[in-house]
Enzyme design. Structure first.
Site, PDB file in Angstrom:
ATOM      1  N   HIS A 136      45.351  61.872  34.663  1.00 44.27           N
ATOM      2  CA  HIS A 136      44.532  61.441  35.784  1.00 44.27           C
ATOM      3  C   HIS A 136      44.827  59.958  35.981  1.00 44.27           C
ATOM      4  CE1 HIS A 136      40.311  61.446  37.844  1.00 44.27           C
ATOM      5  NE2 HIS A 136      41.132  60.598  38.422  1.00 44.27           N
ATOM      6  N   GLY A 169      44.705  63.459  40.532  1.00 45.71           N
ATOM      7  CA  GLY A 169      44.050  62.351  41.217  1.00 45.71           C
ATOM      8  C   GLY A 169      44.431  62.252  42.677  1.00 45.71           C
ATOM      9  N   CYS A 207      37.475  62.570  29.845  1.00 47.24           N
ATOM     10  CA  CYS A 207      36.107  62.482  30.376  1.00 47.24           C
ATOM     11  C   CYS A 207      35.599  61.038  30.329  1.00 47.24           C
ATOM     12  CB  CYS A 207      35.185  63.381  29.572  1.00 47.24           C
ATOM     13  SG  CYS A 207      33.485  63.390  30.189  1.00 47.24           S
ATOM     14  N   GLN A 223      39.451  74.902  28.418  1.00 48.88           N
ATOM     15  CA  GLN A 223      39.560  73.507  28.001  1.00 48.88           C
ATOM     16  C   GLN A 223      38.548  73.233  26.895  1.00 48.88           C
ATOM     17  OE1 GLN A 223      38.311  69.839  30.265  1.00 48.88           O
ATOM     18  NE2 GLN A 223      40.523  69.497  30.320  1.00 48.88           N
TER      19      GLN A 223
END
Length: 378
Positions: free
Chosen positions: A179, A211, A107, A76
Site C-alpha cells: 500500500h 492504493g 493496518c 488474511q
C-alpha cells in the site's frame, strides 16, 4: 511495461491479476460471492487474528465462513507472535482447506500499532522474519502460498518496505503487496506508486500494488507505471462490485467501463442483501446491508428520506419496497468516476507505538500481547 493477464502465487494461478483487499465488516462471504459473480480475481476473507483462531474464539470462527461456490479460499491473518501465526496457518490449511494465506503488516489503526502489530511490526526486522518463517514452514506441506501486505513504513523518516520485501523473499513468501502510504498517512493523501515501482526493482518475487485504484484504467496505469504483477483493490469497490467486471475486461485487453443505471444498481443492491441474508439470517443480513446503502447511492439523486429508510431496513420485504421507489432510468453519475470512496480522513499526528519501539530494528518483540479478537485491515 507490459500488462499481466494472470497472477501466479506459488502453486496458485489467479486468472485475473486482481485481489480484493480484506476489509473488516465488508469482505464477508456474501460480499466476496457478489464480487466474484462480477469478474475473476482472488477474493480474500476478512482479516482474523491468529491467536483467536488458535484459541478457538467463537467470533473468529464465525468469520471463517465461505460461500458454497467459493472454490479458492483465501484468508488474511493478523498476528505478532510467530508461534501463534504458525499454528493458525496450519489450522487454516488443515481444517479450512484454504488455498492462500495473506499476513497483514499494514493496518494503521492505533489500537493495533500501539501493540506493535499491523504497519508497526515491519520496523522489527527480526520479528518479521520469525513470523514469516513460521507461517511459510506451516503452509509448505500443504502447498499453500503465503503472501504479505505492508505499507511504506511508519512515516517518511522510518521506511520499512524495502527491507520487508527482502525479508519476505528470503523466507519463502510468494508475493508482497504494498500500500503506497505510510502508517501515519492512514488513508489520507495520495498513494505513492513510485514506491511500488522501487519495490518491484528491489525483489524478485511478485509485487502487488495497492492504493488509489478507483477505476479499471487506474489499475492498468499502476501496473504499466510500476511493473507490478497485479493490483489489490479495497475502497474502490465499495458500492461498486461491478468494478471487478471492468478490471477483468481491462486486463484481458477489452475496453469496458460499466456505467449502470440506477435500476441496474438497484438489482445489485438486492442481490447483495439477498446473499447477506442467506449467509447470516434475515435480521442480521439486513443490518449488515445498511452500511452499504450510501456507497451504492453515492452521486445519485435518491432523496434523503429514502436513503434514511434504506439505512434502517429490517427485512428483505422492506428492502424490496424501498428499492422499488428508485428511478430505474436514472443514469450513472459520471462525476463520481475516479473519485475516492470510503474512509479518507487526515494524516495522524504520529504513529501510536509501544514504548521504546523505535530504539532498535532487530528486537524480537517478545513482550507483545496479541489480541484474540479481530482487528481492522490496512
Amino acid at each position: 511495461m507490459p500488462v499481466p493477464s494472470s497472477l501466479t502465487l506459488g502453486s496458485l494461478v489467479v486468472d485475473t491479476p486482481v485481489v480484493l483487499a480484506p476489509m473488516a465488516g465488508i469482505t464477508n462471504a456474501a460480499y466476496r460471492r457478489l464480487c466474484a459473480e462480477q469478474g475473476a480475481g482472488l477474493y480474500v476473507c476478512e482479516m482474523i487474528t491468529s491467536r483467536g483462531l488458535v484459541e478457538r474464539d467463537a467470533h473468529t470462527q464465525d468469520m471463517l465462513v465461505f460461500d458454497e461456490l467459493e472454490t479458492t479460499r483465501s484468508v488474511q491473518l493478523y498476528g505478532t507472535d510467530p508461534v501463534y501465526v504458525g499454528k493458525a496457518t496450519e489450522i487454516l490449511c488443515a481444517e479450512y482447506g484454504v488455498a492462500h494465506i495473506d499476513l497483514n503488516f499494514g493496518c494503521p489503526v492505533p489500537k493495533v500499532t500501539r501493540k506493535g502489530g499491523g504497519g508497526a511490526l515491519p520496523w522489527k526486522r527480526g520479528l518479521l522474519a520469525e513470523i514469516l518463517e513460521e507461517a511459510v514452514a506451516a503452509a509448505t506441506p500443504y502447498d499453500v502460498p503465503v503472501t504479505i501486505k505492508t505499507r511504506k513504513g511508519l512515516d517518511d523518516d522510518h521506511l520499512t518496505y524495502l527491507d520487508a520485501g527482502r525479508i519476505a523473499q528470503e523466507t519463502g513468501v510468494a508475493a508482497i503487496a504494498l500500500h503506497g502510504r505510510t502508517v501515519v498517512q492512514a488513508y489520507s493523501g495520495a498513494a505513492d506508486w513510485d514506491a511500488i515501482g522501487a519495490l518491484v526493482e528491489h525483489v524478485d518475487i511478485p509485487v502487488l500494488g495497492n492504493g488509489d485504484i478507483w477505476e479499471a484504467a487506474d489499475a492498468l496505469r499502476m501496473v504499466e507505471q510500476t511493473g507490478a504483477a497485479g493490483v489489490v483493490v479495497g475502497r474502490g469497490c465499495l458500492g461498486r462490485p461491478w468494478l471487478f467486471r471492468d478490471l477483468a475486461a481491462a486486463f484481458a485487453g477489452e475496453s469496458v467501463a460499466t456505467l449502470p443505471t440506477l435500476g441496474e444498481v438497484r438489482d445489485v443492491m438486492r442481490r447483495h442483501a439477498e446473499l447477506l441474508c442467506q449467509h447470516m439470517g434475515e435480521e442480521r443480513g439486513c443490518k449488515e446491508f445498511r452500511k452499504h446503502v450510501s456507497w451504492y447511492l453515492k452521486g445519485f439523486a435518491a432523496g434523503g428520506t429514502l436513503r434514511r429508510a434504506l439505512a434502517l431496513v429490517t427485512s428483505l420485504a422492506e428492502v424490496d419496497a424501498l428499492l422499488a421507489e428508485l428511478d430505474p432510468a436514472e443514469p450513472f453519475p459520471v462525476l463520481e468516476l475516479g473519485t475516492p470512496r470510503g474512509r479518507q480522513g487526515s494524516p495522524r499526528a504520529r504513529v501510536a507505538l509501544p514504548d521504546g519501539w523505535l530504539d532498535d530494528t532487530d528486537g524480537s518483540g517478545a513482550h507483545l500481547q496479541e489480541d484474540a479478537t479481530e482487528v481492522t485491515g490496512g
